[in-house]
Scaffold this motif. Structure first.
Motif, short mmCIF file in Angstrom:
data_model
loop_
_atom_site.label_atom_id
_atom_site.label_comp_id
_atom_site.label_asym_id
_atom_site.label_seq_id
_atom_site.Cartn_x
_atom_site.Cartn_y
_atom_site.Cartn_z
N UNK A 157 -13.65 -22.36 28.99
CA UNK A 157 -13.43 -23.80 28.99
C UNK A 157 -14.15 -24.44 30.17
N UNK A 158 -14.76 -25.60 29.93
CA UNK A 158 -15.49 -26.28 31.00
C UNK A 158 -14.52 -27.06 31.88
N UNK A 159 -14.99 -27.42 33.06
CA UNK A 159 -14.20 -28.24 33.97
C UNK A 159 -13.83 -29.57 33.31
N UNK A 160 -14.77 -30.13 32.53
CA UNK A 160 -14.54 -31.42 31.90
C UNK A 160 -13.37 -31.35 30.91
N UNK A 161 -13.38 -30.32 30.07
CA UNK A 161 -12.29 -30.18 29.10
C UNK A 161 -10.96 -29.88 29.79
N UNK A 162 -11.01 -29.06 30.83
CA UNK A 162 -9.79 -28.72 31.58
C UNK A 162 -9.19 -29.98 32.20
N UNK A 163 -10.05 -30.82 32.80
CA UNK A 163 -9.58 -32.06 33.43
C UNK A 163 -8.98 -32.99 32.38
N UNK A 186 -2.06 -34.81 29.35
CA UNK A 186 -0.67 -34.37 29.40
C UNK A 186 0.10 -35.01 30.56
N UNK A 187 -0.56 -35.89 31.31
CA UNK A 187 0.09 -36.54 32.45
C UNK A 187 0.18 -35.65 33.66
N UNK A 188 -0.66 -34.61 33.72
CA UNK A 188 -0.64 -33.66 34.83
C UNK A 188 -1.95 -33.69 35.62
N UNK A 189 -2.59 -34.86 35.69
CA UNK A 189 -3.89 -34.98 36.32
C UNK A 189 -3.93 -34.55 37.77
#
Length: 660
Positions: free
Chosen positions: A553-559, A565-568
């Protein structure tokens, strides 16, 4: 049947002398069906092109149809082509155009080596400068000795030929020129613009093709670059006819008028006569070209004089108006003394085109000296490109170029010294990352955004950086960001919004999907890179090396998943928790995700980004999920070499050249 046979023979002969066509279809301009009025208009218009162009001095434009069915067409032959060769070349080119672009509403086809060109579109393009798409190629011979002296002769010749072509008439903007390298070696150059261009636009177009050649093929002894509005070719043998058979006084075709109606009998009769004549011409050309080719193959290198160049920077063309400006020159012995003879102790880092050294001048002023590799052909273009661009850009968030030096085969760029080197040195080093508090990171994000906005909207030129990344953001003594490295930058015209290239250049992990996959770049490409950089600044992780799961998974998708999910806040590094302002962090994450959306239309402009970063009352739109294939694009086929892993320090770039 015999007409078909002759046509096949001619196509084979023309291929042998470098006249095969290369079609480029615009898949973004829309398509048509085989039964539509548009295709009938297109085929009718293109059928009349060879005859009209060959009888009107090698240039013809016309339009037919109305509203959504309107078709605009343009055709041009090389200025030294007689009518028969022009007719035959355009016949082959149009056949290639229709065969390879069967249902596109816009397409372009030209012969390799710029013998002729035909294009059509459902939009008006007459008199409009367009620099992309671009096609180029080069000979296999190499320039092996005294490249600096060769470049001086080359630049002088091109100045003459560009000026002569730009000053042409509304019927023909064509020029050739020669320059002696030694008693036995001569450079031959040919340049041509579509006559509908203004002299200023013709000048711009020709210099762009010449710069593109230097960018990709510097050091090779011959080649060409062709774009929709102009051609450039040069070689070490006389490939053109100095005695022009076409007339520059013939009246140009009138845009906006329908072509004359030609009956099938008239057209077939014309084809038979012209094919017979063209076959004879093509045979002669093939024999002459073959002789020239084998003579040229024997000459594998260029012998040039050994006189060293004077200590001065070249007079770079810094303005589209055609004026030149002398850029500050610094003597080599002064720079050698400042860097202690370019000693390893003074070396700050290794960039993609050479090392960078710290220097101290006699008055105590600290500088950074970029020493371009003597063997890097691309380094010479980067040298010229950076001087031409940075010399006229003034902004607090852009690195300042102080001077340059061309002496004894050295190519040196002198920058203001950045005490804290480059952002990647802090961002991705666990021992230094703690020095970047949240407030400093937030200021770096905002300052970088202001610098890119200046390039896109507020400078004299509209500039696309194309290589925005952490190693190209330098930090001064106050940790203020300054964008560097304009070696891959592109200048856009006044109303130009996007362009396309066959050669994708940039850095893995920062390229927008439309650029990586299709070669399409715009201001929104830089916006995407800025979004990646922002998420890297927040997380302290590289997008190119990020892997959080077995799926890669890329950083972009993970972020995006954390934010949705409200967990930024879980994206930020642990040591930032105490210094962070949650509302600012979440806002920056959301802005970063807006910038990396798949569709360029959905991404904000940099002026909007700057406004969102500086105003807490602006309601931010919801971002869509970023493209998953951004990371996957080059992960498997590209294997970085040893130089790819070297960090760029206080300077420039590690600009990976990525094939498509």
């Amino acid at each position: 049947m015999w007409v078909k046979a002759l046509s096949s023979i001619l196509s084979y002969l023309l291929m042998g002398i470098g006249l095969t066509a290369a079609a480029i279809c615009n898949n973004t301009a829309g398509n048509f069906t085989t039964s539509s009025t548009y295709v009938n208009n297109r085929d009718f218009l293109l059928a009349s092109v060879p005859l009209n162009a060959s009888e009107k001095g090698g240039f013809f434009t016309a339009s037919i149809g109305q509203n959504s069915d309107i078709v605009h067409a343009l055709a041009m032959c090389r200025g030294d082509y007689p009518p028969d060769v022009c007719y035959t070349c355009l016949n082959s080119t149009i056949y290639d155009l229709i065969a390879n672009c069967p249902n596109q509403k816009e397409a372009l086809s030209w012969g390799v080596g710029s013998p002729c060109m035909a294009r059509y579109a459902n939009r008006p393009f007459l008199g409009i400068l367009e620099l992309e798409p671009m096609d180029s190629d080069y000979s296999t011979a190499r320039i092996t000795s005294n490249i600096t002296e060769f470049d001086k002769i080359w630049d002088s010749l091109l100045n003459r030929v560009v000026s002569k072509a730009s000053d042409g008439t509304s019927s023909l903007k064509f020029a050739t020129g020669e320059a002696n390298i030694t008693v036995f070696e001569t450079i031959y150059a040919l340049m041509q613009c579509t006559p509908d261009l203004s002299p200023e636009d013709c000048d711009t177009c020709l210099w762009q093709t010449a710069n593109d050649y230097v960018r990709y093929w510097h050091g090779y002894g011959g080649g060409y670059v062709q774009s929709p509005n102009c051609w450039f070719r040069w070689d070490l043998y006389p490939f053109y006819t100095s005695d022009l058979s076409t007339s520059a006084d013939l009246p140009p075709s009138t845009p906006g008028t329908s072509p004359p109606i030609i009956t099938k009998d008239e057209q077939n009769k014309s084809i038979r006569v012209r094919l017979g004549a063209s076959l004879s011409v093509a045979l002669v050309l093939a024999m002459c070209s073959a002789c020239a080719f084998f003579t040229w193959r024997r000459r594998r290198s260029i012998q040039v004089g050994s006189a060293p160049p004077e200590n001065s920077c070249e007079k770079f063309n810094l303005d589209n108006e055609g004026t030149s400006q002398e850029f500050p020159s610094m003597q080599l012995d002064i720079l050698q003394a400042a860097t202690n003879g370019f000693s390893d102790e003074n070396k700050l880092g290794q960039g993609g085109f050479g090392p960078v050294y710290k220097g101290t001048l006699g008055d105590g002023k600290e500088i950074a000296v970029k020493r371009l590799s003597r063997t890097s052909g691309q380094g010479l273009l980067e040298f010229k490109n950076e001087v031409m661009l940075i010399a006229r850009l003034q902004h607090r968030n852009l690195v300042k170029l102080l001077g340059c030096c061309l002496e004894r085969n050295e190519k040196l760029l002198v920058y203001e010294f950045m005490l804290n080197k480059s952002l990647d040195m802090f961002l991705f080093d666990s021992s230094l990352a703690a020095q970047l508090t949240w407030q400093k990171r937030f200021n770096i994000i905002r300052g970088t955004a202001r610098g890119i906005m200046y390039l896109h909207e507020d400078s004299r030129l509209r500039i696309i950086h194309r290589d925005l990344k952490a190693s190209n953001v330098l930090l001064d003594h106050g940790m203020n960001p300054k964008i560097s490295d304009f070696g891959l930058a592109k200048i856009f015209g006044g109303d130009q919004n996007e362009a396309n290239t066959n050669r994708v250049v940039g850095t893995y992990g920062y390229m927008a999907p439309e650029y990586a996959m299709e070669g399409l770049f715009s201001v929104k490409s830089d916006v995407f890179s800025f979004g990646v950089l922002s998420l890297e600044i927040i997380s302290g992780k590289r997008n190119s090396g990020f892997q959080i799961s077995e799926h890669g998974e890329s950083l972009l998708n993970f972020a995006w998943k954390l934010w949705s999910k409200g967990e930024g806040l879980e994206l930020i590094e642990g040591h930032l928790v105490e210094s962070s302002v949650p509302t600012e962090v979440l806002k920056c994450i959301q802005i970063g995700l807006l910038c990396v959306q798949t569709d360029p239309v959905d991404r904000p402009t940099m002026s909007t980004v700057v406004a969102m970063l500086g105003n807490d009352t602006i309601m931010l739109p919801l971002p869509a999920e970023p493209a998953f294939y951004v990371r996957r694009f080059v992960a498997e086929p590209i294997r970085p070499n040893s130089s790819d892993s070297i960090c760029s320090i206080n300077e420039v770039t590690v600009s990976n050249m990525l094939p498509r």
